[in-house]
Scaffold this motif. Structure first.
Motif, PDB file in Angstrom:
ATOM      1  N   ASN A   1      69.579 123.371   1.906  1.00  0.00           N
ATOM      2  CA  ASN A   1      70.526 123.250   0.799  1.00  0.00           C
ATOM      3  C   ASN A   1      70.663 121.825   0.288  1.00  0.00           C
ATOM      4  O   ASN A   1      70.800 121.591  -0.914  1.00  0.00           O
ATOM      5  CB  ASN A   1      71.908 123.747   1.225  1.00  0.00           C
ATOM      6  CG  ASN A   1      71.957 125.246   1.420  1.00  0.00           C
ATOM      7  OD1 ASN A   1      71.056 125.968   1.024  1.00  0.00           O
ATOM      8  ND2 ASN A   1      73.017 125.711   2.048  1.00  0.00           N
TER       9      ASN A   1
ATOM     10  N   SER B   1      77.567 124.796  -6.663  1.00  0.00           N
ATOM     11  CA  SER B   1      76.427 125.044  -7.544  1.00  0.00           C
ATOM     12  C   SER B   1      76.187 126.534  -7.779  1.00  0.00           C
ATOM     13  O   SER B   1      76.673 127.392  -7.033  1.00  0.00           O
ATOM     14  CB  SER B   1      75.156 124.433  -6.943  1.00  0.00           C
ATOM     15  OG  SER B   1      74.773 125.145  -5.771  1.00  0.00           O
TER      16      SER B   1
ATOM     17  N   GLN C   1      73.266 127.916  -7.489  1.00  0.00           N
ATOM     18  CA  GLN C   1      72.381 128.373  -6.418  1.00  0.00           C
ATOM     19  C   GLN C   1      73.172 128.867  -5.219  1.00  0.00           C
ATOM     20  O   GLN C   1      72.826 129.874  -4.594  1.00  0.00           O
ATOM     21  CB  GLN C   1      71.442 127.245  -5.987  1.00  0.00           C
ATOM     22  CG  GLN C   1      70.417 126.857  -7.026  1.00  0.00           C
ATOM     23  CD  GLN C   1      70.918 125.718  -7.908  1.00  0.00           C
ATOM     24  OE1 GLN C   1      72.122 125.579  -8.116  1.00  0.00           O
ATOM     25  NE2 GLN C   1      69.993 124.926  -8.412  1.00  0.00           N
TER      26      GLN C   1
END
Length: 436
Positions: A148, A361, A363
């Protein structure tokens, strides 16, 4: 696995189709799968036919999408079951251990924004590398965190990089956060070189550790080299050669096929020449070789005060012709190595801070969504329940097939328009639409 506390209603709710939708479909089928009589220019009937088929088409589309979700749930459940079987084989764990591992993987995946399957697969990789199941789970979670916040493209790359570093520096599972914190802090400072630093250290870990460097010192050296050499392979080759030269390991270099031009004949001769040229001793007070970082740091501190001839002689001894240009740049810009090493040394908590930023985020949101879906699917691994879903889906498909056989594909409202147009052109007729 324990009996899942999940019902078909839960699946229907999750996929967007409920009893009302099914009843509505049946009502439409009852309405149109009958014998219909019509007279020419029956405009009301034609409009009703178009509207009804359009509505039925939309319902069929909704059901098809729901069936796709059923299929995906089943596929995810089967995939997770296979992953757990591989982990069980790699770790020789019990069924209860696997249940616990699955639950913990779900919790970690949701928290980190990773997929459940990637956590389980990484745990298997660490187990195959010889780690105990508790350590393997810890390292898999660490790899997800590292992915990450670093430049690693995926879990496999993150796992491979961490495995090389831990093995190279002979660190245990409890040291993994030290590694990740160091990388997080340094990559934040040296953003453009982040990928080269992590890959370069993975390739150089063994050689730099053998040369006495700490993890933080090695990160400093790699960070200083990354903007200049760029290729992680070149970084690793450069520091392997320099480290071996500073120990006078000619035979080892020859065995590895590394260039030895300009080397001193022996380690003793090298020590004497380095002292004479720069005043830097390659041996410490205990009679052992100083780490690569320490020797280069001491040389860089005196570099500007040396003559060109002295600098050239030292370069030939320490770097040889292949690393000559890089070595000169390193001596002039060793502050980058110092900054990176110091950043790594004082990096505690950096990874968690970066993770908190990552959680904001898109993601991360997508990752948590995938984790929730896989967690839901993983709890469907009871074969009877999966069979019930599949039987339910097959039943709907059979009904749709019966309709399609008589009036064609119901995927667009254009069907209703086509039938209506055909009727208008043929005048009075009897039309039958019956199930087979």
């Amino acid at each position: 696995m324990s009996e899942p506390k999940i019902t078909l209603k839960a699946i229907l709710d999750a996929s967007g189709i409920g009893k009302a939708d099914i009843a509505k479909i049946q009502k439409q089928l009852d309405r149109y799968l009958v014998t219909i009589h019509m007279e020419p220019d029956d405009t009301d009937f034609l409009e009703s036919m178009k509207e009804g088929l359009s509505e039925l088409s939309s319902l069929v589309s909704n059901v098809t999408g729901s069936l796709d979700q059923f299929q995906k749930l089943a596929e995810e459940a089967i995939g997770i079951s296979i992953s757990l079987d591989k982990l069980r084989s790699a770790s020789s764990a019990s069924s209860s251990d696997m249940q616990k591992c699955f639950n913990e993987a779900c919790a970690s995946a949701k928290r980190l924004g990773a997929s459940v399957s990637s956590i389980i697969n990484a745990t298997t990789q660490w187990s195959l590398a010889g780690y105990s199941l508790p350590d393997a789970k810890k390292l898999a979670e660490a790899a997800a965190l590292y992915k990450n916040i670093s430049s690693s493209a995926d879990m496999d790359a993150a796992t491979g990089s961490l495995a090389s570093i831990l093995a190279g520096f002979r660190l245990g599972a409890d040291d993994v956060m030290r590694v990740i914190d160091s990388f997080s802090a340094v990559e934040s400072r040296f953003q453009e070189s982040g990928a080269s630093i992590s890959k370069g250290l993975g390739l150089s870990a063994h050689a730099l550790h053998e040369a006495g460097n700490s993890l933080e010192e090695a990160i400093g050296l790699i960070a200083a080299a990354a903007p200049i050499l760029q290729s992680p392979d070149d970084i690793a080759a450069t520091y392997e050669a320099i480290s071996l030269r500073l120990r006078g390991a000619r035979e080892e270099m020859e065995n590895l096929g590394i260039e030895t031009d300009g080397m001193a004949a022996t380690a003793t001769a090298l020590r004497q020449e380095m002292l004479a040229l720069s005043g830097v001793d390659i041996i410490d007070g205990q009679g052992t070789f100083k780490p690569t970082y320490q020797v280069l740091d001491e040389l860089a501190s005196k570099w500007q005060g040396l003559s060109k001839a002295q600098q050239e002689s030292i370069t030939n001894l320490v770097a040889g012709s292949e690393q000559k240009s890089y070595f000169s740049s390193l001596m002039s810009g060793f502050d980058a190595a110092r900054l990176a090493a110091d950043t790594a040394t004082n990096s505690t908590g950096a990874a968690q801070k970066a993770q908190e930023e990552y959680e904001q985020s898109i993601q991360s949101s997508l990752g948590r969504l995938e984790a929730s879906f896989q967690s839901f699917a993983g709890n469907l691994m009871d074969s009877d329940f999966l069979k019930g879903i599949m039987d339910f889906g097959t039943g709907i498909i059979n009904v749709m097939d019966a309709v399609t056989d008589k009036i064609g594909t119901l995927s667009t409202a254009g069907i209703g328009l086509g039938i209506a147009a055909g009727m208008k052109n043929t005048g009075k007729r009897r039309m039958s639409i019956r199930p087979s």
